[in-house]
Scaffold this motif. Structure first.
Motif, PDB file in Angstrom:
ATOM      1  N   LYS A  91      -3.476  36.743 -10.147  1.00  0.00           N
ATOM      2  CA  LYS A  91      -2.086  37.408  -9.721  1.00  0.00           C
ATOM      3  C   LYS A  91      -2.842  37.077  -7.669  1.00  0.00           C
ATOM      4  CE  LYS A  91      -1.308  42.682  -8.672  1.00  0.00           C
ATOM      5  NZ  LYS A  91      -1.462  43.241  -8.304  1.00  0.00           N
ATOM      6  N   GLY A  92      -1.571  36.680  -6.846  1.00  0.00           N
ATOM      7  CA  GLY A  92      -1.563  37.092  -5.779  1.00  0.00           C
ATOM      8  C   GLY A  92      -1.984  38.370  -4.916  1.00  0.00           C
ATOM      9  N   THR A  93      -2.251  38.445  -3.761  1.00  0.00           N
ATOM     10  CA  THR A  93      -1.776  39.634  -2.586  1.00  0.00           C
ATOM     11  C   THR A  93      -0.431  39.747  -2.246  1.00  0.00           C
ATOM     12  OG1 THR A  93      -3.801  38.497  -2.018  1.00  0.00           O
ATOM     13  CG2 THR A  93      -2.299  40.357  -0.692  1.00  0.00           C
ATOM     14  N   ALA A  94      -0.348  41.075  -2.969  1.00  0.00           N
ATOM     15  CA  ALA A  94       1.212  41.415  -2.548  1.00  0.00           C
ATOM     16  C   ALA A  94       1.439  41.727  -1.426  1.00  0.00           C
ATOM     17  CB  ALA A  94       0.929  43.408  -2.619  1.00  0.00           C
ATOM     18  N   ASP A  95       2.469  41.912  -1.019  1.00  0.00           N
ATOM     19  CA  ASP A  95       3.439  41.288   0.931  1.00  0.00           C
ATOM     20  C   ASP A  95       3.590  42.689   0.513  1.00  0.00           C
ATOM     21  OD1 ASP A  95       5.858  41.600  -0.539  1.00  0.00           O
ATOM     22  OD2 ASP A  95       6.761  40.091  -1.155  1.00  0.00           O
ATOM     23  N   PRO A  96       4.695  42.626   2.319  1.00  0.00           N
ATOM     24  CA  PRO A  96       4.656  44.153   2.138  1.00  0.00           C
ATOM     25  C   PRO A  96       5.824  45.121   1.800  1.00  0.00           C
ATOM     26  CG  PRO A  96       4.371  42.471   4.051  1.00  0.00           C
ATOM     27  CD  PRO A  96       4.761  41.654   3.227  1.00  0.00           C
ATOM     28  N   ASP A  97       6.117  44.100   0.953  1.00  0.00           N
ATOM     29  CA  ASP A  97       7.543  45.196  -0.129  1.00  0.00           C
ATOM     30  C   ASP A  97       6.771  44.653  -1.274  1.00  0.00           C
ATOM     31  OD1 ASP A  97       9.646  44.409   2.002  1.00  0.00           O
ATOM     32  OD2 ASP A  97       9.456  42.791   1.579  1.00  0.00           O
ATOM     33  N   GLY A  98       5.764  45.012  -1.913  1.00  0.00           N
ATOM     34  CA  GLY A  98       5.366  44.683  -3.012  1.00  0.00           C
ATOM     35  C   GLY A  98       5.453  44.051  -3.686  1.00  0.00           C
ATOM     36  N   PHE A 102       2.371  35.918  -9.453  1.00  0.00           N
ATOM     37  CA  PHE A 102       1.765  36.282 -10.910  1.00  0.00           C
ATOM     38  C   PHE A 102       1.755  34.764 -11.273  1.00  0.00           C
ATOM     39  CE2 PHE A 102       3.048  40.206 -10.286  1.00  0.00           C
ATOM     40  CZ  PHE A 102       1.430  41.259 -10.784  1.00  0.00           C
ATOM     41  N   THR A 103       0.825  33.813 -10.646  1.00  0.00           N
ATOM     42  CA  THR A 103       1.205  32.455 -11.463  1.00  0.00           C
ATOM     43  C   THR A 103       0.240  31.609 -12.410  1.00  0.00           C
ATOM     44  OG1 THR A 103       0.739  31.618  -9.074  1.00  0.00           O
ATOM     45  CG2 THR A 103       0.622  30.170 -10.913  1.00  0.00           C
ATOM     46  N   GLY A 104       0.904  31.159 -13.696  1.00  0.00           N
ATOM     47  CA  GLY A 104       0.678  31.737 -14.705  1.00  0.00           C
ATOM     48  C   GLY A 104       0.433  29.981 -15.101  1.00  0.00           C
ATOM     49  N   THR A 105      -0.664  29.401 -15.255  1.00  0.00           N
ATOM     50  CA  THR A 105      -1.343  28.218 -15.988  1.00  0.00           C
ATOM     51  C   THR A 105      -2.151  27.823 -17.511  1.00  0.00           C
ATOM     52  OG1 THR A 105      -2.938  28.567 -14.573  1.00  0.00           O
ATOM     53  CG2 THR A 105      -1.382  27.331 -13.270  1.00  0.00           C
ATOM     54  N   ILE A 318       4.106  29.257 -14.142  1.00  0.00           N
ATOM     55  CA  ILE A 318       5.156  29.523 -14.669  1.00  0.00           C
ATOM     56  C   ILE A 318       4.751  30.358 -13.400  1.00  0.00           C
ATOM     57  CG2 ILE A 318       6.826  31.225 -15.704  1.00  0.00           C
ATOM     58  CD1 ILE A 318       6.265  29.199 -17.842  1.00  0.00           C
ATOM     59  N   ALA A 319       5.982  30.416 -11.852  1.00  0.00           N
ATOM     60  CA  ALA A 319       5.011  31.025 -10.944  1.00  0.00           C
ATOM     61  C   ALA A 319       6.237  32.477 -11.004  1.00  0.00           C
ATOM     62  CB  ALA A 319       5.472  30.683  -9.857  1.00  0.00           C
ATOM     63  N   TYR A 320       5.389  33.719 -11.790  1.00  0.00           N
ATOM     64  CA  TYR A 320       6.715  35.092 -11.351  1.00  0.00           C
ATOM     65  C   TYR A 320       6.117  35.908  -9.803  1.00  0.00           C
ATOM     66  CZ  TYR A 320       7.773  39.584 -14.228  1.00  0.00           C
ATOM     67  OH  TYR A 320       8.133  40.436 -14.318  1.00  0.00           O
ATOM     68  N   LYS A 321       7.348  36.048  -9.183  1.00  0.00           N
ATOM     69  CA  LYS A 321       7.788  36.955  -7.805  1.00  0.00           C
ATOM     70  C   LYS A 321       7.877  38.191  -8.446  1.00  0.00           C
ATOM     71  CE  LYS A 321       9.117  37.718  -3.780  1.00  0.00           C
ATOM     72  NZ  LYS A 321       9.833  36.637  -2.148  1.00  0.00           N
ATOM     73  N   SER A 322       6.693  39.303  -8.524  1.00  0.00           N
ATOM     74  CA  SER A 322       7.612  40.360  -9.404  1.00  0.00           C
ATOM     75  C   SER A 322       6.277  42.465  -8.515  1.00  0.00           C
ATOM     76  CB  SER A 322       7.623  41.099 -10.511  1.00  0.00           C
ATOM     77  OG  SER A 322       7.711  41.774 -11.055  1.00  0.00           O
ATOM     78  N   GLN A 323       6.987  42.630  -8.378  1.00  0.00           N
ATOM     79  CA  GLN A 323       6.454  44.248  -7.790  1.00  0.00           C
ATOM     80  C   GLN A 323       5.817  44.562  -9.046  1.00  0.00           C
ATOM     81  OE1 GLN A 323      10.270  46.091  -5.850  1.00  0.00           O
ATOM     82  NE2 GLN A 323       9.380  46.183  -4.063  1.00  0.00           N
ATOM     83  N   ASP A 324       5.266  44.259 -10.155  1.00  0.00           N
ATOM     84  CA  ASP A 324       5.384  44.600 -11.200  1.00  0.00           C
ATOM     85  C   ASP A 324       3.705  44.726 -11.052  1.00  0.00           C
ATOM     86  OD1 ASP A 324       4.530  45.929 -13.621  1.00  0.00           O
ATOM     87  OD2 ASP A 324       4.819  43.976 -14.481  1.00  0.00           O
TER      88      ASP A 324
END
Length: 327
Positions: A91-98, A102-105, A318-324
């Motif tokens: 899980k990467g650091t959240a940006d200002p928009d939340g 999440f990078t799956g390898t 698989i990279a998943y950009k989410s507010q999760d």
């Protein structure tokens, strides 16, 4: 009284393989086919004059469970499945928009198992709570077609099926979540956009799932074969690019960089802020791509091949950009 509209599926990560944990994550269900497997241990001996096996010469032999969950991918909650499909999620650091990425390898699947609970309602309105422990993803499939949503199928094997008695769970779902649809899809081959109408990516995790032991039951399935990751794209025959890769005389000529991205619903209508799913296959080997012709119709083409490894475990990301917030 419950109704068919009260069916549900929930899951949670286990701490110890096949030790049940109350489910806490719930997923919108399209269809499921999970079922327990029950065999019988039978005597081969006989008494004088016996022509049919005696009723007291067999024993129940539960043999775990297996089946498929058919889900629609939302812009929240998908990271949970990523780690069980591939092995690792960072899980990467959240940006200002939340939004976080999440990078799956590909990584070791040992120690990663789930408890899954399925609520099923019978014709009389009674809700039964089927609990499956020791869940492992044996294979998975991501697919999308024109006019459709992004779908996820996970084939699973379990150590045990039981029916839980007690207070029914109250499923809760991610708030303000949305679908990914074909309208947000973008696909490129070596950086050039490819128009397709149907895409499927499949992974087989190569699990040895017959690790049964005396007095123990099913032991945790472990990887025993190389993973098999395949892709298939269908669409109009627009160019010779994919065909030329298939027939190339060198191994490097058969390869390409395939990137498939789905963009979701923008945040608060802001066109630059939106969730995404990006599947990257940097070492895609093209095995079939022969166009087909039919009188009076534009020719179409089916392109298929495999994701291969070059360095590390880079066959697929698989990279998943989410507010999760949770994996």
């Amino acid at each position: 009284m419950a109704s068919v509209f009260d069916s549900y599926v929930g899951a949670v990560d286990e701490v110890t393989y096949s030790t049940a944990v109350p489910v806490t994550r719930f997923f919108e269900l399209s269809k499921e086919s999970i079922s327990g497997k029950y065999e019988r241990v039978e005597s081969a001996a006989m008494q004088t004059g016996q022509r049919v096996m005696r009723a007291d010469r067999f024993a129940p032999n539960p043999k775990g469970a297996d089946g498929t969950l058919e889900l629609e991918v939302l812009d929240k909650g998908f990271a949970f499945w990523l780690k069980h499909m591939l092995g690792n999620v960072a899980k990467g650091t959240a940006d200002p928009d939340g939004f976080s990425v999440f990078t799956g390898t590909i990584a070791d699947l040992a120690g990663k198992s789930t408890t899954v609970e399925v609520g099923r309602v019978d014709a009389s309105g009674a809700l039964s709570q089927f609990v499956y422990t020791g869940g492992k993803v044996s294979s998975w499939e991501i697919s999308n077609q024109v006019d459709g949503v992004l779908n996820l199928n996970v084939d699973m094997v379990f150590a045990k099926e039981t029916v839980r008695v007690g207070t029914p769970v109250t499923p809760t779902y991610p708030s303000a979540s949305h679908l990914f649809t074909y309208l947000g899809g973008t696909f490129t081959l070596d950086g050039t956009t490819v128009a397709v109408s149907d895409v499927t990516i499949k992974g087989d995790n190569g699990l040895k799932d017959d690790r049964w032991a005396i007095g123990v039951g099913r032991r945790e399935p472990r990887e025993e074969k190389s993973r098999d990751i395949e892709f298939e794209l269908k669409g109009d025959f627009d160019s010779m690019t994919a065909y030329n890769k298939v027939v190339a005389a060198t191994a490097t000529g058969n390869m390409g960089n395939l990137v498939l991205t789905w963009a979701g619903v923008p945040l608060d209508g802001q066109p630059t802020k939106f969730p995404t799913i990006t599947v990257t296959i940097p070492n895609a080997r093209f095995d079939e791509a022969t166009p087909q012709a039919e009188a009076g119709k534009l020719p179409d083409i089916t392109i298929s091949g495999k994701a291969l490894n070059l360095t590390g475990n880079d066959a697929i990301t698989i990279a998943y950009k989410s507010q999760d917030t949770a994996i």
